[in-house]
Design a protein around this motif. Structure first.
Motif, PDB file in Angstrom:
ATOM      1  N   TYR A   1     -21.864  66.669  35.790  1.00 44.30           N
ATOM      2  CA  TYR A   1     -22.176  65.364  35.212  1.00 44.30           C
ATOM      3  C   TYR A   1     -22.609  65.569  33.763  1.00 44.30           C
ATOM      4  O   TYR A   1     -23.343  66.514  33.451  1.00 44.30           O
ATOM      5  CB  TYR A   1     -23.310  64.713  36.012  1.00 44.30           C
TER       6      TYR A   1
ATOM      7  N   SER B   1     -27.551  64.239  28.707  1.00 46.48           N
ATOM      8  CA  SER B   1     -27.996  64.658  30.038  1.00 46.48           C
ATOM      9  C   SER B   1     -26.825  65.416  30.630  1.00 46.48           C
ATOM     10  O   SER B   1     -25.674  65.082  30.361  1.00 46.48           O
ATOM     11  CB  SER B   1     -28.267  63.445  30.924  1.00 46.48           C
ATOM     12  N   HIS B   2     -27.101  66.417  31.433  1.00 49.27           N
ATOM     13  CA  HIS B   2     -25.986  67.153  32.048  1.00 49.27           C
ATOM     14  C   HIS B   2     -26.456  67.995  33.213  1.00 49.27           C
ATOM     15  O   HIS B   2     -27.640  68.329  33.321  1.00 49.27           O
ATOM     16  CB  HIS B   2     -25.295  68.044  31.002  1.00 49.27           C
ATOM     17  N   SER B   3     -25.508  68.350  34.077  1.00 44.71           N
ATOM     18  CA  SER B   3     -25.791  69.250  35.192  1.00 44.71           C
ATOM     19  C   SER B   3     -26.177  70.594  34.612  1.00 44.71           C
ATOM     20  O   SER B   3     -25.544  71.068  33.671  1.00 44.71           O
ATOM     21  CB  SER B   3     -24.555  69.429  36.073  1.00 44.71           C
ATOM     22  N   ALA B   4     -27.210  71.179  35.185  1.00 43.88           N
ATOM     23  CA  ALA B   4     -27.714  72.433  34.608  1.00 43.88           C
ATOM     24  C   ALA B   4     -27.569  73.621  35.553  1.00 43.88           C
ATOM     25  O   ALA B   4     -28.309  74.584  35.446  1.00 43.88           O
ATOM     26  CB  ALA B   4     -29.167  72.251  34.194  1.00 43.88           C
ATOM     27  N   PHE B   5     -26.610  73.583  36.453  1.00 38.68           N
ATOM     28  CA  PHE B   5     -26.404  74.720  37.359  1.00 38.68           C
ATOM     29  C   PHE B   5     -25.686  75.847  36.632  1.00 38.68           C
ATOM     30  O   PHE B   5     -24.997  75.634  35.635  1.00 38.68           O
ATOM     31  CB  PHE B   5     -25.517  74.317  38.544  1.00 38.68           C
TER      32      PHE B   5
END
Lengths: 165, 212
Positions: free
Chosen positions: B155, B170-174
């Motif tokens: 995302y 904002s973003h996925s941080a995996f």
């Protein structure tokens, strides 16, 4: 030889005593305003226009204090931000204030509260220092010296390898 | 029921449970290890993470997923104007690779920007130089990045003040771990310590080689 030793000690002991007194002050760089004590303040070396700084503030008093703003000559603007993580998605929000409760230090760290430096006017290089002014709601302003660490630093010390999950 | 009958039923039940446990112990899954490793799960569609990509690296060269076959990939999505999570995430990846010692050469660290408008190759070159020496930083067209992010189920969106050039995201941080066959293996959440990450990777090395 006795006389010589005694004379040497008479000079050496007071000197050592003075050094012992002064040394902690030289090493610690603790800054305080009233009952608020800034324990650590550091930033990462910058690569682009935005940077991040982190401060730990202790409240040795009995009343609640609030950090309500920051300013620094090295950036066009600076503000209090936090990161929230939900389902692995990281979001940043501006904060109006960070509370510093008596007996509970307000600790800023990666993945949490931090000071965002926007529009850096100069590159922040590891080893450098720069001034940062903390604006408190009731305790006035305090200017501290920020220590610049590496570009990926998580703190002023080396990692201990703990999981933060 | 008569006591003798209850006793027989209980014994049968206990035997049944015991046999089940025995079978699970002999033939069932993992024998333990760090809880952070998820493995090649197929629940909740997580195995659908990853896919082909054709992007541009920090030297302006086209890189595709296929050229990395035979290596594990550690992939992190972020953007250079991210002041907090991205530099520390990349640092964690670097330190995890260091913790792998000579085995680190089997793992390729990759940073993919979700801000292709600002993160052009020259900027990425500067940025990547602060982290692992073998870090490949990728950008591309808005479409190519969107396709790659979609494949990884990442995302991302502008946040706060969206106009102008100063937006945050904002973003996925995996941090995703892909296998030498290009397939998804597992992911690490942000704040996984380098030590745990290295342990998780190492565990999957063994599993992959045992499967051959």
């Amino acid at each position: 030889m006795n006389g010589f030793v005694m004379r040497a000690l008479r000079i050496l002991l007071p000197a050592l005593f003075l050094v012992a007194l002064v040394q902690p002050a030289l090493a610690a760089e603790i800054t305080a305003t009233g009952k608020l004590v800034v324990e650590t303040v550091w930033a990462r070396a910058s690569v682009v226009r935005n940077g991040a700084a982190y401060v730990t503030i202790r409240n040795d008093g009995k009343t609640l204090h609030k950090l309500v703003g920051v300013s620094t000559p090295v950036a066009k603007s600076a503000g209090l931000h936090t990161v929230t993580m939900r389902d692995g998605v990281m979001r940043m929000h501006a904060l109006k204030a960070i509370e510093i409760h008596p007996g509970e230090p307000a600790v800023m760290k990666p993945g949490g509260n931090h000071i965002m430096l926007m529009g850096l006017k100069q590159k922040l290089v590891k080893g450098q220092r720069f001034p940062l002014t903390l604006h408190f709601e009731k305790a006035g302003r305090l200017t501290v010296t920020v220590q610049v660490m590496g570009p990926g630093a998580r703190g002023m010390k080396h990692r201990t390898g703990h999981d933060k999950q | 029921m008569r006591p003798a009958r209850i006793a027989r039923l209980l014994m049968a039940a206990t035997l049944g449970v015991g046999v089940s446990f025995g079978l699970i112990a002999l033939f069932g899954g993992d024998r333990g290890g760090p809880a952070v490793v998820v493995g090649p799960v197929t629940t909740r569609g997580v195995a659908l993470v990853g896919g082909p990509f054709s992007l541009t690296d920090q030297h302006g060269k086209t890189r595709t997923d296929r050229e990395f076959r035979g290596k594990y990939l550690l992939v992190f999505f972020g953007y250079t104007n991210c002041p907090d999570v991205c530099p520390t995430g990349l640092q964690d990846m670097s330190e995890a690779l260091d913790a792998l010692g000579p085995d680190a050469k089997m793992v390729q660290p990759i940073f993919i920007t979700i801000d292709p408008a600002r993160d052009r190759p020259a900027l990425l070159k500067n940025y990547a130089a602060n982290f692992h020496p073998r870090l490949v930083a990728l950008t591309g067209t808005t479409g190519a990045i969107a396709d790659t992010a979609k494949a990884y189920r990442v995302y991302y969106a502008k946040s706060g003040e969206k106009s102008g050039d100063n937006y945050l995201m904002s973003h996925s941080a995996f941090i995703y771990l892909m296998g030498p066959d290009g397939k998804y293996l597992t992911r690490f959440s942000y704040n996984t310590s380098p030590k745990s990450m290295a342990m998780g990777i190492r565990k999957l090395f063994k599993r992959s080689s045992a499967a051959r």
